[in-house]
Design an enzyme around this catalytic site. Structure first.
Site, PDB file in Angstrom:
ATOM      1  N   ASP A   7     -10.602  -3.417  -5.492  1.00 27.57           N
ATOM      2  CA  ASP A   7     -10.067  -2.416  -4.568  1.00 27.57           C
ATOM      3  C   ASP A   7     -10.310  -1.026  -5.148  1.00 27.57           C
ATOM      4  O   ASP A   7      -9.927  -0.746  -6.288  1.00 27.57           O
ATOM      5  CB  ASP A   7      -8.556  -2.669  -4.391  1.00 27.57           C
ATOM      6  CG  ASP A   7      -7.864  -1.611  -3.548  1.00 27.57           C
ATOM      7  OD1 ASP A   7      -8.552  -0.846  -2.849  1.00 27.57           O
ATOM      8  OD2 ASP A   7      -6.619  -1.561  -3.603  1.00 27.57           O
TER       9      ASP A   7
ATOM     10  N   HIS B 124      -8.070  -4.558  -1.261  1.00 27.86           N
ATOM     11  CA  HIS B 124      -6.799  -3.901  -0.957  1.00 27.86           C
ATOM     12  C   HIS B 124      -5.902  -4.833  -0.141  1.00 27.86           C
ATOM     13  O   HIS B 124      -6.363  -5.494   0.780  1.00 27.86           O
ATOM     14  CB  HIS B 124      -7.082  -2.625  -0.175  1.00 27.86           C
ATOM     15  CG  HIS B 124      -5.933  -1.692  -0.084  1.00 27.86           C
ATOM     16  ND1 HIS B 124      -5.362  -1.107  -1.196  1.00 27.86           N
ATOM     17  CD2 HIS B 124      -5.247  -1.224   0.981  1.00 27.86           C
ATOM     18  CE1 HIS B 124      -4.374  -0.316  -0.814  1.00 27.86           C
ATOM     19  NE2 HIS B 124      -4.282  -0.372   0.507  1.00 27.86           N
TER      20      HIS B 124
ATOM     21  N   SER C  75       0.811  -1.214   0.000  1.00 24.15           N
ATOM     22  CA  SER C  75       0.000   0.000   0.000  1.00 24.15           C
ATOM     23  C   SER C  75       0.848   1.270   0.000  1.00 24.15           C
ATOM     24  O   SER C  75       1.634   1.493  -0.920  1.00 24.15           O
ATOM     25  CB  SER C  75      -0.962  -0.035   1.186  1.00 24.15           C
ATOM     26  OG  SER C  75      -1.917   0.994   1.083  1.00 24.15           O
TER      27      SER C  75
END
Length: 477
Positions: free
Chosen positions: A398, A454, A181
Protein backbone atom coordinates in the site's frame (compact mmCIF):
# COMPACT_ATOMS: atom_id res chain seq x y z
CA UNK A 1 -55.22 3.08 50.76
CA UNK A 2 -52.00 3.93 52.58
CA UNK A 3 -49.94 6.85 51.17
CA UNK A 4 -46.90 4.65 50.46
CA UNK A 5 -49.08 2.35 48.33
CA UNK A 6 -50.18 5.34 46.28
CA UNK A 7 -46.50 6.26 45.87
CA UNK A 8 -45.51 2.73 44.81
CA UNK A 9 -48.36 2.57 42.29
CA UNK A 10 -47.40 5.95 40.84
CA UNK A 11 -43.78 4.85 40.56
CA UNK A 12 -44.82 1.62 38.84
CA UNK A 13 -47.05 3.45 36.37
CA UNK A 14 -44.29 5.97 35.63
CA UNK A 15 -41.81 3.13 34.99
CA UNK A 16 -44.23 1.40 32.63
CA UNK A 17 -44.79 4.65 30.77
CA UNK A 18 -41.04 5.10 30.29
CA UNK A 19 -40.74 1.55 28.97
CA UNK A 20 -43.55 2.17 26.48
CA UNK A 21 -41.90 5.39 25.33
CA UNK A 22 -38.62 3.53 24.86
CA UNK A 23 -40.36 0.87 22.82
CA UNK A 24 -42.00 3.47 20.60
CA UNK A 25 -38.69 5.28 20.23
CA UNK A 26 -36.94 2.05 19.27
CA UNK A 27 -39.65 1.39 16.70
CA UNK A 28 -38.81 4.73 15.08
CA UNK A 29 -35.03 4.50 15.30
CA UNK A 30 -34.39 0.83 14.63
CA UNK A 31 -36.15 -1.60 12.31
CA UNK A 32 -35.42 -5.34 12.20
CA UNK A 33 -34.82 -6.38 8.61
CA UNK A 34 -35.77 -9.99 7.89
CA UNK A 35 -35.09 -10.05 4.14
CA UNK A 36 -33.04 -7.99 1.70
CA UNK A 37 -33.56 -7.62 -2.06
CA UNK A 38 -30.92 -9.66 -3.85
CA UNK A 39 -30.56 -12.26 -1.10
CA UNK A 40 -32.55 -15.51 -1.40
CA UNK A 41 -34.76 -16.24 1.59
CA UNK A 42 -34.63 -14.91 5.13
CA UNK A 43 -31.40 -13.45 6.48
CA UNK A 44 -29.58 -15.94 8.77
CA UNK A 45 -28.52 -13.15 11.13
CA UNK A 46 -30.13 -10.29 13.02
CA UNK A 47 -29.98 -7.06 11.00
CA UNK A 48 -31.25 -3.72 12.23
CA UNK A 49 -31.49 -0.53 10.18
CA UNK A 50 -32.17 2.87 11.70
CA UNK A 51 -31.33 6.46 12.58
CA UNK A 52 -30.11 8.18 15.72
CA UNK A 53 -30.57 11.94 16.05
CA UNK A 54 -27.46 13.80 17.20
CA UNK A 55 -27.33 17.60 17.30
CA UNK A 56 -28.46 18.72 13.81
CA UNK A 57 -27.78 15.30 12.33
CA UNK A 58 -29.69 12.10 11.72
CA UNK A 59 -26.99 9.41 11.61
CA UNK A 60 -27.92 6.25 9.75
CA UNK A 61 -26.62 2.84 10.79
CA UNK A 62 -27.00 -0.85 10.11
CA UNK A 63 -26.37 -3.22 12.99
CA UNK A 64 -25.55 -6.90 12.73
CA UNK A 65 -25.67 -9.05 15.83
CA UNK A 66 -22.98 -11.69 16.22
CA UNK A 67 -23.97 -15.11 14.91
CA UNK A 68 -21.56 -16.69 17.39
CA UNK A 69 -22.26 -15.84 21.04
CA UNK A 70 -24.08 -12.50 20.93
CA UNK A 71 -24.38 -12.17 24.72
CA UNK A 72 -20.62 -12.45 25.24
CA UNK A 73 -19.05 -11.53 21.89
CA UNK A 74 -17.80 -7.92 21.70
CA UNK A 75 -19.57 -4.94 20.15
CA UNK A 76 -17.73 -2.93 17.47
CA UNK A 77 -18.56 0.56 16.29
CA UNK A 78 -17.13 0.36 12.76
CA UNK A 79 -16.09 3.55 10.93
CA UNK A 80 -14.98 3.70 7.29
CA UNK A 81 -12.56 6.21 5.76
CA UNK A 82 -12.88 8.95 3.18
CA UNK A 83 -13.96 11.03 4.98
CA UNK A 84 -17.45 10.60 3.59
CA UNK A 85 -17.56 6.88 2.76
CA UNK A 86 -20.66 4.94 3.76
CA UNK A 87 -20.80 2.20 6.36
CA UNK A 88 -22.04 0.01 3.50
CA UNK A 89 -18.43 -0.07 2.32
CA UNK A 90 -17.49 -1.87 5.52
CA UNK A 91 -20.63 -4.00 5.45
CA UNK A 92 -20.32 -5.27 1.86
CA UNK A 93 -16.61 -5.06 1.07
CA UNK A 94 -14.73 -5.45 4.33
CA UNK A 95 -16.07 -7.14 7.46
CA UNK A 96 -19.84 -7.53 7.07
CA UNK A 97 -21.83 -10.73 6.50
CA UNK A 98 -22.90 -10.09 2.88
CA UNK A 99 -21.10 -9.43 -0.39
CA UNK A 100 -22.13 -8.72 -3.98
CA UNK A 101 -21.92 -11.48 -6.56
CA UNK A 102 -19.94 -9.82 -9.35
CA UNK A 103 -18.98 -12.99 -11.18
CA UNK A 104 -21.85 -12.78 -13.67
CA UNK A 105 -23.51 -9.40 -13.19
CA UNK A 106 -25.50 -8.30 -16.26
CA UNK A 107 -27.39 -5.34 -14.88
CA UNK A 108 -30.36 -4.78 -12.60
CA UNK A 109 -30.39 -5.58 -8.90
CA UNK A 110 -27.12 -7.27 -7.84
CA UNK A 111 -27.24 -10.64 -6.10
CA UNK A 112 -25.98 -11.04 -2.54
CA UNK A 113 -24.25 -14.00 -0.91
CA UNK A 114 -22.97 -14.81 2.57
CA UNK A 115 -19.35 -13.84 3.21
CA UNK A 116 -17.57 -16.89 4.68
CA UNK A 117 -15.14 -14.84 6.77
CA UNK A 118 -17.36 -12.07 8.15
CA UNK A 119 -16.26 -10.52 11.43
CA UNK A 120 -19.91 -10.75 12.51
CA UNK A 121 -19.33 -14.48 13.05
CA UNK A 122 -17.68 -13.52 16.33
CA UNK A 123 -18.66 -9.89 17.02
CA UNK A 124 -21.69 -7.62 16.84
CA UNK A 125 -21.01 -4.62 14.61
CA UNK A 126 -22.59 -1.20 14.11
CA UNK A 127 -21.76 0.07 10.61
CA UNK A 128 -22.23 3.85 10.77
CA UNK A 129 -22.68 6.44 8.04
CA UNK A 130 -20.48 9.21 9.47
CA UNK A 131 -19.81 12.07 9.23
CA UNK A 132 -23.27 13.45 8.54
CA UNK A 133 -23.99 13.55 4.80
CA UNK A 134 -22.33 10.19 4.32
CA UNK A 135 -24.46 7.40 2.87
CA UNK A 136 -28.02 7.77 4.16
CA UNK A 137 -27.15 10.12 7.05
CA UNK A 138 -28.52 13.62 6.65
CA UNK A 139 -28.63 17.01 8.36
CA UNK A 140 -31.82 18.76 9.41
CA UNK A 141 -30.09 22.06 8.63
CA UNK A 142 -27.71 22.54 5.65
CA UNK A 143 -25.19 24.17 7.99
CA UNK A 144 -25.00 20.85 9.82
CA UNK A 145 -23.19 19.36 6.82
CA UNK A 146 -20.08 21.39 7.63
CA UNK A 147 -18.16 19.12 9.97
CA UNK A 148 -14.60 18.45 11.06
CA UNK A 149 -12.52 15.71 12.62
CA UNK A 150 -13.40 16.88 16.13
CA UNK A 151 -17.10 17.56 15.51
CA UNK A 152 -17.53 14.24 13.68
CA UNK A 153 -15.86 12.42 16.58
CA UNK A 154 -18.10 14.24 19.06
CA UNK A 155 -21.27 13.38 17.13
CA UNK A 156 -20.20 9.77 16.72
CA UNK A 157 -19.53 9.48 20.45
CA UNK A 158 -22.97 10.91 21.21
CA UNK A 159 -24.43 8.47 18.69
CA UNK A 160 -22.84 5.52 20.50
CA UNK A 161 -24.19 6.60 23.88
CA UNK A 162 -27.70 7.11 22.50
CA UNK A 163 -27.59 3.81 20.59
CA UNK A 164 -26.60 1.93 23.75
CA UNK A 165 -29.37 3.66 25.69
CA UNK A 166 -31.79 2.37 23.07
CA UNK A 167 -30.21 -1.11 23.21
CA UNK A 168 -29.45 -1.66 26.92
CA UNK A 169 -28.93 -5.41 26.36
CA UNK A 170 -25.51 -4.56 24.86
CA UNK A 171 -24.46 -2.15 27.61
CA UNK A 172 -22.41 -4.72 29.54
CA UNK A 173 -20.68 -6.17 26.47
CA UNK A 174 -17.05 -5.34 25.67
CA UNK A 175 -16.85 -2.35 23.31
CA UNK A 176 -14.23 -1.65 20.65
CA UNK A 177 -13.97 1.33 18.32
CA UNK A 178 -12.91 0.04 14.89
CA UNK A 179 -11.78 2.14 11.95
CA UNK A 180 -10.43 1.94 8.43
CA UNK A 181 -8.05 4.35 6.66
CA UNK A 182 -8.91 8.02 7.28
CA UNK A 183 -11.02 7.17 10.32
CA UNK A 184 -7.74 6.30 12.00
CA UNK A 185 -7.72 10.02 12.83
CA UNK A 186 -11.28 10.17 14.18
CA UNK A 187 -11.46 6.89 16.13
CA UNK A 188 -8.80 7.82 18.74
CA UNK A 189 -10.71 11.03 19.52
CA UNK A 190 -13.85 8.98 20.21
CA UNK A 191 -11.86 6.65 22.44
CA UNK A 192 -10.56 9.66 24.38
CA UNK A 193 -14.12 10.96 24.86
CA UNK A 194 -15.10 7.61 26.37
CA UNK A 195 -12.04 7.46 28.62
CA UNK A 196 -12.61 11.00 29.88
CA UNK A 197 -16.30 10.48 30.63
CA UNK A 198 -15.68 7.12 32.28
CA UNK A 199 -13.05 8.75 34.50
CA UNK A 200 -15.46 11.58 35.31
CA UNK A 201 -18.09 9.08 36.43
CA UNK A 202 -20.55 9.76 33.62
CA UNK A 203 -23.27 7.12 33.66
CA UNK A 204 -23.74 4.67 32.19
CA UNK A 205 -20.12 3.60 32.24
CA UNK A 206 -19.07 2.32 28.82
CA UNK A 207 -17.15 -0.95 28.88
CA UNK A 208 -14.50 0.19 26.42
CA UNK A 209 -11.75 -2.38 25.90
CA UNK A 210 -9.82 -1.07 22.95
CA UNK A 211 -9.22 0.27 19.49
CA UNK A 212 -8.90 -1.52 16.13
CA UNK A 213 -7.59 0.27 13.04
CA UNK A 214 -6.76 -0.94 9.54
CA UNK A 215 -4.47 1.13 7.29
CA UNK A 216 -4.60 3.82 10.01
CA UNK A 217 -4.11 7.34 8.69
CA UNK A 218 -1.87 9.37 10.98
CA UNK A 219 -0.59 12.31 8.95
CA UNK A 220 -0.30 13.25 5.26
CA UNK A 221 3.29 14.45 5.49
CA UNK A 222 4.42 11.33 7.34
CA UNK A 223 2.75 9.09 4.76
CA UNK A 224 3.98 11.08 1.75
CA UNK A 225 7.56 10.70 2.96
CA UNK A 226 7.11 6.96 3.59
CA UNK A 227 5.51 6.51 0.15
CA UNK A 228 8.81 7.07 -1.61
CA UNK A 229 10.69 4.83 0.80
CA UNK A 230 8.25 1.95 0.27
CA UNK A 231 8.11 2.51 -3.50
CA UNK A 232 11.90 2.25 -3.62
CA UNK A 233 11.94 -0.95 -1.56
CA UNK A 234 9.31 -2.46 -3.85
CA UNK A 235 11.46 -1.77 -6.89
CA UNK A 236 9.34 1.02 -8.36
CA UNK A 237 12.11 3.63 -8.12
CA UNK A 238 15.67 3.07 -9.29
CA UNK A 239 18.52 3.27 -6.79
CA UNK A 240 20.28 6.23 -8.46
CA UNK A 241 17.11 8.36 -8.60
CA UNK A 242 16.16 7.40 -5.05
CA UNK A 243 19.57 8.35 -3.68
CA UNK A 244 19.46 11.67 -5.56
CA UNK A 245 15.99 12.47 -4.17
CA UNK A 246 17.01 11.45 -0.67
CA UNK A 247 20.13 13.62 -0.68
CA UNK A 248 18.62 16.70 -2.33
CA UNK A 249 15.30 16.58 -0.41
CA UNK A 250 16.91 15.45 2.85
CA UNK A 251 14.15 12.87 3.34
CA UNK A 252 11.35 15.49 3.25
CA UNK A 253 9.29 14.90 0.11
CA UNK A 254 5.95 16.46 0.97
CA UNK A 255 6.72 20.16 1.33
CA UNK A 256 9.70 21.33 -0.71
CA UNK A 257 11.33 24.76 -0.97
CA UNK A 258 10.82 25.99 -4.54
CA UNK A 259 14.46 27.04 -4.65
CA UNK A 260 15.57 23.42 -4.23
CA UNK A 261 15.66 22.60 -7.95
CA UNK A 262 17.47 19.29 -7.47
CA UNK A 263 14.76 17.98 -5.16
CA UNK A 264 12.01 19.34 -7.39
CA UNK A 265 13.45 17.63 -10.45
CA UNK A 266 13.94 14.28 -8.67
CA UNK A 267 10.38 14.30 -7.33
CA UNK A 268 9.04 15.11 -10.78
CA UNK A 269 10.75 12.03 -12.17
CA UNK A 270 9.41 9.90 -9.30
CA UNK A 271 5.90 11.18 -9.97
CA UNK A 272 6.22 10.08 -13.59
CA UNK A 273 7.30 6.60 -12.50
CA UNK A 274 4.38 6.25 -10.07
CA UNK A 275 1.77 7.90 -12.27
CA UNK A 276 0.59 4.61 -13.78
CA UNK A 277 0.82 2.65 -10.52
CA UNK A 278 -2.31 1.79 -8.55
CA UNK A 279 -1.30 3.39 -5.26
CA UNK A 280 -3.65 1.35 -3.11
CA UNK A 281 -2.05 -1.88 -4.27
CA UNK A 282 1.04 -1.69 -6.43
CA UNK A 283 0.46 -5.25 -7.65
CA UNK A 284 -3.00 -4.46 -9.01
CA UNK A 285 -3.94 -2.82 -12.33
CA UNK A 286 -4.66 0.89 -12.39
CA UNK A 287 -8.27 1.22 -13.50
CA UNK A 288 -10.09 3.90 -15.44
CA UNK A 289 -13.10 4.97 -13.41
CA UNK A 290 -15.86 7.53 -13.66
CA UNK A 291 -15.12 10.35 -11.26
CA UNK A 292 -16.99 13.64 -10.86
CA UNK A 293 -13.73 15.54 -10.31
CA UNK A 294 -10.08 15.26 -11.38
CA UNK A 295 -8.19 12.21 -10.21
CA UNK A 296 -5.74 14.21 -8.14
CA UNK A 297 -5.19 17.55 -6.42
CA UNK A 298 -1.90 19.38 -6.52
CA UNK A 299 0.01 21.03 -3.71
CA UNK A 300 0.67 24.75 -3.98
CA UNK A 301 4.02 24.11 -5.60
CA UNK A 302 2.45 21.62 -8.02
CA UNK A 303 5.22 19.11 -7.36
CA UNK A 304 3.66 16.54 -5.06
CA UNK A 305 0.21 15.01 -5.30
CA UNK A 306 -1.89 14.99 -2.17
CA UNK A 307 -2.97 11.37 -1.89
CA UNK A 308 -6.58 10.68 -0.99
CA UNK A 309 -6.42 8.69 2.23
CA UNK A 310 -9.14 6.30 1.23
CA UNK A 311 -7.88 6.32 -2.32
CA UNK A 312 -11.34 7.45 -3.27
CA UNK A 313 -10.37 9.70 -6.17
CA UNK A 314 -9.36 6.55 -7.97
CA UNK A 315 -12.24 4.47 -6.63
CA UNK A 316 -15.45 6.44 -7.10
CA UNK A 317 -18.17 5.52 -9.51
CA UNK A 318 -20.84 7.98 -10.67
CA UNK A 319 -22.55 5.29 -12.70
CA UNK A 320 -22.31 1.79 -14.11
CA UNK A 321 -20.84 2.58 -17.51
CA UNK A 322 -17.77 0.74 -18.80
CA UNK A 323 -17.58 -1.99 -16.15
CA UNK A 324 -14.12 -3.51 -16.01
CA UNK A 325 -14.60 -6.83 -14.25
CA UNK A 326 -10.89 -7.56 -14.35
CA UNK A 327 -10.50 -4.58 -12.03
CA UNK A 328 -11.10 -4.83 -8.28
CA UNK A 329 -12.77 -1.42 -8.26
CA UNK A 330 -15.55 -2.50 -10.60
CA UNK A 331 -17.27 -4.27 -7.72
CA UNK A 332 -17.94 -0.87 -6.11
CA UNK A 333 -20.35 -0.07 -8.95
CA UNK A 334 -22.72 -2.75 -7.66
CA UNK A 335 -23.24 -0.88 -4.41
CA UNK A 336 -24.74 2.05 -6.35
CA UNK A 337 -27.14 -0.20 -8.23
CA UNK A 338 -28.19 -1.86 -4.98
CA UNK A 339 -28.41 1.02 -2.49
CA UNK A 340 -30.31 3.31 -4.88
CA UNK A 341 -32.90 0.65 -5.70
CA UNK A 342 -36.35 1.61 -4.37
CA UNK A 343 -37.12 -1.87 -3.04
CA UNK A 344 -33.85 -1.82 -1.10
CA UNK A 345 -34.59 1.58 0.42
CA UNK A 346 -38.05 0.38 1.37
CA UNK A 347 -36.65 -2.76 3.01
CA UNK A 348 -34.15 -0.68 4.99
CA UNK A 349 -36.84 1.90 5.90
CA UNK A 350 -34.83 4.78 4.47
CA UNK A 351 -36.69 8.00 5.21
CA UNK A 352 -38.24 9.42 2.07
CA UNK A 353 -37.01 12.78 0.83
CA UNK A 354 -33.88 12.81 2.99
CA UNK A 355 -31.19 11.59 0.58
CA UNK A 356 -31.80 12.07 -3.13
CA UNK A 357 -29.04 9.69 -4.21
CA UNK A 358 -26.81 7.36 -2.23
CA UNK A 359 -23.07 7.54 -2.86
CA UNK A 360 -20.56 5.06 -1.60
CA UNK A 361 -18.26 8.02 -0.97
CA UNK A 362 -19.73 11.52 -0.96
CA UNK A 363 -17.44 14.06 -2.66
CA UNK A 364 -19.51 17.00 -1.41
CA UNK A 365 -18.82 16.04 2.20
CA UNK A 366 -15.11 15.81 1.44
CA UNK A 367 -15.17 19.34 0.05
CA UNK A 368 -16.99 20.70 3.14
CA UNK A 369 -14.96 18.70 5.64
CA UNK A 370 -12.50 20.52 7.91
CA UNK A 371 -9.38 18.48 8.65
CA UNK A 372 -8.67 20.11 12.01
CA UNK A 373 -6.60 17.25 13.45
CA UNK A 374 -3.34 16.87 11.53
CA UNK A 375 -2.34 13.79 13.52
CA UNK A 376 -3.86 11.64 16.25
CA UNK A 377 -0.42 10.74 17.60
CA UNK A 378 -0.94 12.61 20.89
CA UNK A 379 -4.06 10.52 21.53
CA UNK A 380 -2.19 7.31 20.75
CA UNK A 381 0.62 8.39 23.08
CA UNK A 382 -1.86 9.09 25.86
CA UNK A 383 -3.38 5.61 25.45
CA UNK A 384 -0.07 4.02 26.46
CA UNK A 385 -0.85 5.16 30.02
CA UNK A 386 -4.17 3.28 30.05
CA UNK A 387 -5.21 -0.38 30.02
CA UNK A 388 -6.48 -0.27 26.43
CA UNK A 389 -5.91 -3.12 23.99
CA UNK A 390 -5.01 -1.87 20.48
CA UNK A 391 -4.85 -3.72 17.16
CA UNK A 392 -3.32 -2.01 14.12
CA UNK A 393 -2.79 -3.66 10.74
CA UNK A 394 -1.50 -2.52 7.34
CA UNK A 395 -0.91 -3.90 3.85
CA UNK A 396 2.72 -4.15 2.77
CA UNK A 397 1.92 -3.17 -0.85
CA UNK A 398 0.00 0.00 0.00
CA UNK A 399 1.38 3.43 -0.99
CA UNK A 400 -1.62 5.39 0.38
CA UNK A 401 -0.88 4.61 4.04
CA UNK A 402 2.53 2.95 3.73
CA UNK A 403 3.42 0.49 6.45
CA UNK A 404 6.71 2.30 7.10
CA UNK A 405 4.76 5.42 8.13
CA UNK A 406 2.79 3.42 10.70
CA UNK A 407 5.95 1.78 12.00
CA UNK A 408 7.63 5.17 12.33
CA UNK A 409 5.02 6.66 14.64
CA UNK A 410 4.76 3.41 16.57
CA UNK A 411 8.47 3.65 17.37
CA UNK A 412 7.90 7.24 18.49
CA UNK A 413 5.50 5.96 21.19
CA UNK A 414 8.69 4.84 22.94
CA UNK A 415 7.22 1.81 24.69
CA UNK A 416 8.65 -1.63 25.30
CA UNK A 417 8.67 -4.09 22.42
CA UNK A 418 7.63 -7.54 23.61
CA UNK A 419 7.90 -9.24 20.21
CA UNK A 420 9.70 -7.63 17.28
CA UNK A 421 9.02 -8.54 13.65
CA UNK A 422 7.96 -12.14 13.89
CA UNK A 423 5.79 -13.93 11.32
CA UNK A 424 2.16 -14.76 11.97
CA UNK A 425 0.47 -17.63 10.19
CA UNK A 426 -2.79 -18.69 8.55
CA UNK A 427 -3.15 -22.29 7.33
CA UNK A 428 0.51 -22.91 8.04
CA UNK A 429 1.67 -20.10 5.75
CA UNK A 430 3.18 -16.73 6.64
CA UNK A 431 0.32 -14.22 6.58
CA UNK A 432 2.48 -11.24 7.49
CA UNK A 433 4.64 -9.99 10.32
CA UNK A 434 3.88 -8.69 13.78
CA UNK A 435 5.26 -6.46 16.50
CA UNK A 436 3.76 -6.42 20.00
CA UNK A 437 4.23 -3.44 22.30
CA UNK A 438 3.58 -3.59 26.05
CA UNK A 439 3.41 -0.84 28.66
CA UNK A 440 2.00 -2.01 32.00
CA UNK A 441 -1.66 -2.88 31.26
CA UNK A 442 -1.56 -1.30 27.81
CA UNK A 443 -0.91 -3.65 24.90
CA UNK A 444 -0.61 -2.85 21.19
CA UNK A 445 -0.44 -5.49 18.46
CA UNK A 446 0.74 -4.36 15.05
CA UNK A 447 0.58 -6.63 12.01
CA UNK A 448 1.39 -6.40 8.34
CA UNK A 449 -0.74 -8.41 5.92
CA UNK A 450 1.56 -9.94 3.31
CA UNK A 451 0.66 -9.05 -0.27
CA UNK A 452 -2.16 -6.72 0.72
CA UNK A 453 -2.96 -3.25 -0.48
CA UNK A 454 -4.91 -0.48 1.26
CA UNK A 455 -7.63 -1.77 3.60
CA UNK A 456 -6.47 -5.41 4.04
CA UNK A 457 -10.00 -6.53 4.92
CA UNK A 458 -10.92 -5.99 1.26
CA UNK A 459 -7.99 -7.96 -0.12
CA UNK A 460 -7.64 -10.87 2.27
CA UNK A 461 -10.88 -11.71 4.04
CA UNK A 462 -9.65 -14.96 5.57
CA UNK A 463 -6.35 -13.58 6.83
CA UNK A 464 -8.12 -10.54 8.26
CA UNK A 465 -10.78 -12.66 9.94
CA UNK A 466 -8.23 -15.03 11.49
CA UNK A 467 -6.25 -12.05 12.76
CA UNK A 468 -9.34 -10.41 14.24
CA UNK A 469 -10.95 -13.53 15.74
CA UNK A 470 -7.76 -14.55 17.54
CA UNK A 471 -6.98 -11.09 18.83
CA UNK A 472 -10.51 -10.17 19.93
CA UNK A 473 -10.75 -13.32 22.04
CA UNK A 474 -7.25 -12.93 23.49
CA UNK A 475 -5.60 -15.76 21.61
CA UNK A 476 -2.09 -15.34 20.14
CA UNK A 477 -2.17 -13.99 16.60
Amino acid sequence: MAPYLHLNLATWLFTQLLLLLLLFRNADCGHIVKTLPGFPGELPFKLESGYIGVEQSELYYIFVESTGHPRTDPLLLYLVGGPGCSGFNGFFYQTGPLAFNDSHYNGGLPELYLRPYAWTKTASIIFLDAPVGTGFSYANDPEGLVVSDTSSARQTYKFLRKWLAEHPQYMDIRIFIASDSYSGIVAPIIVQYILDDNAAGVKPHLKLIGLISGSPHQGIELEANAEIEVAYRLGLIGNRLYQRARESCKGQYFSVDSSNKGCEEALGQIDELLNDIYLENVLGPKCVTNSPKPDEDETQSGRRRIRSLQGEKARRFSGLSFPQWWCKNSAYALSYAWANNETVKEALRIREGTVEKWYRCNLVIEELYNHDIASAFSYQKNFTKTDLQVLLYTGDHDLVVPHLATEQWLRALNITTEYSWRPWFVDGQVAGYKIIYQSYSYRLTYLTVKGSGHSPTEYYNKKSYEMFARWIHFYPV
